[in-house]
Write an enzyme that holds these catalytic residues in place. Structure first.
Site, PDB file in Angstrom:
ATOM      1  N   ARG A  86      39.630  58.030  57.825  1.00  0.00           N
ATOM      2  CA  ARG A  86      38.870  58.908  58.719  1.00  0.00           C
ATOM      3  C   ARG A  86      38.261  58.142  59.890  1.00  0.00           C
ATOM      4  O   ARG A  86      37.980  58.726  60.933  1.00  0.00           O
ATOM      5  CB  ARG A  86      37.759  59.602  57.934  1.00  0.00           C
ATOM      6  CG  ARG A  86      38.272  60.578  56.888  1.00  0.00           C
ATOM      7  CD  ARG A  86      37.133  61.239  56.145  1.00  0.00           C
ATOM      8  NE  ARG A  86      36.316  62.069  57.028  1.00  0.00           N
ATOM      9  CZ  ARG A  86      35.232  62.745  56.647  1.00  0.00           C
ATOM     10  NH1 ARG A  86      34.849  62.671  55.377  1.00  0.00           N
ATOM     11  NH2 ARG A  86      34.549  63.467  57.496  1.00  0.00           N
TER      12      ARG A  86
ATOM     13  N   ASP B  43      41.922  62.811  59.124  1.00  0.00           N
ATOM     14  CA  ASP B  43      41.035  63.470  58.161  1.00  0.00           C
ATOM     15  C   ASP B  43      41.930  64.354  57.297  1.00  0.00           C
ATOM     16  O   ASP B  43      42.465  65.360  57.759  1.00  0.00           O
ATOM     17  CB  ASP B  43      39.985  64.303  58.891  1.00  0.00           C
ATOM     18  CG  ASP B  43      38.986  64.943  57.926  1.00  0.00           C
ATOM     19  OD1 ASP B  43      39.283  65.028  56.717  1.00  0.00           O
ATOM     20  OD2 ASP B  43      37.913  65.377  58.392  1.00  0.00           O
TER      21      ASP B  43
ATOM     22  N   LYS C 200      45.019  55.731  40.518  1.00  0.00           N
ATOM     23  CA  LYS C 200      44.153  56.423  39.567  1.00  0.00           C
ATOM     24  C   LYS C 200      42.750  56.591  40.161  1.00  0.00           C
ATOM     25  O   LYS C 200      42.393  55.862  41.080  1.00  0.00           O
ATOM     26  CB  LYS C 200      44.123  55.671  38.234  1.00  0.00           C
ATOM     27  CG  LYS C 200      43.147  54.490  38.181  1.00  0.00           C
ATOM     28  CD  LYS C 200      43.116  53.922  36.782  1.00  0.00           C
ATOM     29  CE  LYS C 200      42.050  52.843  36.677  1.00  0.00           C
ATOM     30  NZ  LYS C 200      40.710  53.316  36.384  1.00  0.00           N
TER      31      LYS C 200
ATOM     32  N   ASP D  47      49.526  52.135  37.564  1.00  0.00           N
ATOM     33  CA  ASP D  47      48.596  51.485  36.647  1.00  0.00           C
ATOM     34  C   ASP D  47      48.739  50.000  36.934  1.00  0.00           C
ATOM     35  O   ASP D  47      49.755  49.396  36.580  1.00  0.00           O
ATOM     36  CB  ASP D  47      48.926  51.789  35.187  1.00  0.00           C
ATOM     37  CG  ASP D  47      47.883  51.236  34.226  1.00  0.00           C
ATOM     38  OD1 ASP D  47      47.319  50.160  34.526  1.00  0.00           O
ATOM     39  OD2 ASP D  47      47.622  51.849  33.185  1.00  0.00           O
ATOM     40  N   HIS D  48      47.743  49.410  37.587  1.00  0.00           N
ATOM     41  CA  HIS D  48      47.947  48.053  38.099  1.00  0.00           C
ATOM     42  C   HIS D  48      48.157  47.018  36.990  1.00  0.00           C
ATOM     43  O   HIS D  48      48.701  45.947  37.235  1.00  0.00           O
ATOM     44  CB  HIS D  48      46.795  47.634  39.025  1.00  0.00           C
ATOM     45  CG  HIS D  48      45.522  47.278  38.319  1.00  0.00           C
ATOM     46  ND1 HIS D  48      44.511  48.191  38.109  1.00  0.00           N
ATOM     47  CD2 HIS D  48      45.092  46.113  37.785  1.00  0.00           C
ATOM     48  CE1 HIS D  48      43.519  47.603  37.474  1.00  0.00           C
ATOM     49  NE2 HIS D  48      43.838  46.345  37.256  1.00  0.00           N
TER      50      HIS D  48
ATOM     51  N   LYS E  14      50.954  43.074  36.229  1.00  0.00           N
ATOM     52  CA  LYS E  14      50.567  41.723  35.820  1.00  0.00           C
ATOM     53  C   LYS E  14      51.755  40.990  35.202  1.00  0.00           C
ATOM     54  O   LYS E  14      52.504  41.549  34.406  1.00  0.00           O
ATOM     55  CB  LYS E  14      49.403  41.778  34.822  1.00  0.00           C
ATOM     56  CG  LYS E  14      48.098  42.288  35.425  1.00  0.00           C
ATOM     57  CD  LYS E  14      47.000  42.317  34.382  1.00  0.00           C
ATOM     58  CE  LYS E  14      45.695  42.795  34.986  1.00  0.00           C
ATOM     59  NZ  LYS E  14      45.124  41.842  35.948  1.00  0.00           N
TER      60      LYS E  14
ATOM     61  N   HIS F 150      45.013  51.869  31.176  1.00  0.00           N
ATOM     62  CA  HIS F 150      45.411  50.482  30.929  1.00  0.00           C
ATOM     63  C   HIS F 150      45.712  50.201  29.454  1.00  0.00           C
ATOM     64  O   HIS F 150      46.756  49.650  29.105  1.00  0.00           O
ATOM     65  CB  HIS F 150      44.319  49.520  31.395  1.00  0.00           C
ATOM     66  CG  HIS F 150      43.914  49.695  32.821  1.00  0.00           C
ATOM     67  ND1 HIS F 150      44.805  50.043  33.812  1.00  0.00           N
ATOM     68  CD2 HIS F 150      42.716  49.565  33.440  1.00  0.00           C
ATOM     69  CE1 HIS F 150      44.167  50.118  34.969  1.00  0.00           C
ATOM     70  NE2 HIS F 150      42.905  49.841  34.767  1.00  0.00           N
TER      71      HIS F 150
ATOM     72  N   LYS G  21      31.628  47.146  29.241  1.00  0.00           N
ATOM     73  CA  LYS G  21      30.984  46.425  30.332  1.00  0.00           C
ATOM     74  C   LYS G  21      29.831  45.577  29.803  1.00  0.00           C
ATOM     75  O   LYS G  21      29.269  45.861  28.740  1.00  0.00           O
ATOM     76  CB  LYS G  21      30.460  47.407  31.390  1.00  0.00           C
ATOM     77  CG  LYS G  21      31.575  48.052  32.215  1.00  0.00           C
ATOM     78  CD  LYS G  21      31.027  48.862  33.361  1.00  0.00           C
ATOM     79  CE  LYS G  21      32.139  49.349  34.274  1.00  0.00           C
ATOM     80  NZ  LYS G  21      32.833  48.256  34.969  1.00  0.00           N
TER      81      LYS G  21
END
Length: 501
Positions: free
Chosen positions: A62, A105, A161, A190-191, A195, A253, A351
């Site tokens: 934007r 936009d 995602k 899905d990163h 890997k 993941h 976390k």
């Protein structure tokens, strides 16, 4: 990360895909993901000669930027987010020359006209689109692309995602995508699948005869998958509090890792064969529902504590309000098929845990009888540890004899290590998005997630959340810097299993 092609490594034009898109459109290009991951990944691919010489990269957001300002901002992002950044000036200049910027936009269909003009001729040249926006904007973005003629037969769309927050919303997104982009031209990211160590899991299983005969319930006692983070909210409070650990990490993941561990050998390494086998696993997951959710799941929320010797606020204090969102989850899952009958898969993520790591542990069963008796000491069952981050290695723990001339044969567990960092010391450690962006540009969907996979994952996750709601389960408190609530330890200890901390 210093970007330079190694001697003899830079590919010739013949190594580049003949079907590669020659225009790449990046939505949300001023956002955090693009600045930290996407632009650095594209720059690395450019420096190594892995992008088509005539590939153009069009950024959009934007913000009312000019192309010159966008190039300047990109150069600054590369300096900030690529440690050891020291490319030849010619490489930087030629990469920036690929870039242009068009403000759009996505909520205003008429703003897509300028974008169509900038990518004129993409029907013949091929177009790859990376949509990194809020999921609530997916439908309007796709509608705008279609109206502007940018959803043609040689265009493919990558989606970042989250793809919904439950099965129903995921299906709505998928239907909106399907209206303009058929499944074969839709690339869900899905990163973790980008890997190197995740891809090495496939190589380990299906490129060696050593493990596959033992990769069954007859030889494996259990599997653990841990994805732990030391950070808290990091400014993502609004998103995270609406999502929680189960939907943020397990739904995508961790279930993808489980599927790769448990899948049957595909007939060949291509998109259809690999994803067919993954979805079979996901559909074979035993539901954790109202009957079993209390005994098979633990949810927690971190309170004040310390991580790496630094004080950490509790989740609610960090968020600034009361919350019942889980920041930790542990699950006991089962794959109900012949190969895995009776083998538990323990999953945990959270976390503000003690260390940052992602790993898969395959615990084999002990030998049925020790010929060494009491003299040999206690035998430890073999373990295979596949570490995904921060270090990348594959470690097999085996029993060997301790050196000595006495008649007693004392055994000790020692690791046989394959350190990918050491084995490929002359190779640069890659960002996962490099692999995924290159595959998107070249049109290879093998490492992307198919619709039926996503919906099978949501179906399983929704049953857990329904069970939590039915029983009124609330997150159990845990101290920041610990391994979660004590109930997570009890989840495995009831089965005589300890987490691999």
């Amino acid at each position: 990360m210093q970007i330079k092609a190694l001697a003899g490594e830079k590919p010739s034009g013949a190594n580049l895909s003949a079907g590669a898109a020659q225009s790449l459109l990046l939505f949300g290009v001023t956002g955090d993901l693009a600045q930290r991951m996407l632009l650095p990944s594209l720059f690395a691919l450019h420096c190594e000669g892995l992008l088509q010489p005539d590939l153009t990269i069009i950024g959009t957001a934007r913000s009312a930027l000019e192309t010159a300002a966008f190039r300047q901002d990109t150069a600054e992002a590369l300096r900030r987010f690529m440690p050891g950044y020291a490319p030849p000036q010619a490489d930087l200049d030629s990469f920036l020359a690929r870039l242009s910027y068009v403000p759009v936009d996505v909520t205003e269909a008429e703003s897509f006209g300028a974008l169509a003009s900038a990518i004129k001729g993409s029907e013949d040249r091929g177009l790859a689109i990376f949509l990194s926006t809020a999921p609530s904007l997916f439908a309007s973005a796709i509608s705008g692309l279609e109206a502007a003629g940018l959803a043609h037969g040689s265009a493919r769309l990558a989606l970042e995602k989250p793809l919904g927050n439950d099965l129903g919303s995921s299906r709505e997104i998928n239907e909106a995508v399907l209206a303009a982009f058929p499944e074969e031209r839709t690339f869900r990211i899905d990163h973790y699948l980008g890997k190197e160590t995740v891809q090495n899991l496939l190589a380990l299983r299906f490129g060696n005869c050593l493990f596959e005969p033992l990769w069954t319930a007859a030889a494996i006692d259990h599997v653990q998958i841990t994805v732990s983070e030391t950070v808290g909210l990091e400014g993502r409070g609004g998103f995270y509090d609406e999502t929680g650990a189960l939907r943020d990490m397990v739904q995508n993941h961790m279930l993808q890792l489980l599927a790769l561990v448990a899948m049957e050998p595909p007939a060949q390494f291509d998109a259809t064969a690999v994803r067919d086998e993954k979805v079979k696993v996901l559909r074979s997951l035993r539901p954790i529902d109202r009957e079993t959710v209390v005994s098979h799941s633990v949810l927690g929320q971190y309170g004040a504590g310390a991580v790496d010797g630094q004080p950490v606020k509790g989740y609610e204090e960090d968020l600034g309000r009361r919350s019942e969102t889980e920041t930790f989850v542990a699950l006991k899952a089962h794959v109900d098929n012949w190969r895995w009958k009776g083998v538990p898969f323990y999953l945990r993520t959270g976390k503000c845990l003690p260390v940052r790591q992602s790993e898969i542990l395959v615990q084999f069963k002990p030998v049925p009888h020790s010929i060494f008796g009491d003299r040999g000491g206690e035998l430890a069952a073999n373990k295979l540890v596949i570490r995904l981050q921060p270090d990348e290695y594959i470690r097999l723990l085996v029993m060997v004899k301790e050196p000595g001339l006495d008649r007693s044969i004392r055994l000790r567990e020692v690791p046989l290590d394959l350190s990918l960092s050491d084995a490929f010391a002359n190779q640069r450690k890659r960002i996962a998005y490099e692999r995924l962006l290159l595959d998107l540009i070249n049109g290879d969907p093998t490492l992307f997630v198919r619709r039926d996979e996503v919906e099978a994952q949501w179906d399983w996750i929704d049953a857990i959340r329904d069970g939590w709601a039915y029983h009124g389960l609330k997150p159990k408190p845990y101290v920041a810097g610990s391994w979660g609530p004590s109930a997570a330890i009890a989840l495995t200890e009831r089965d005589g299993v300890s987490w691999n901390d």
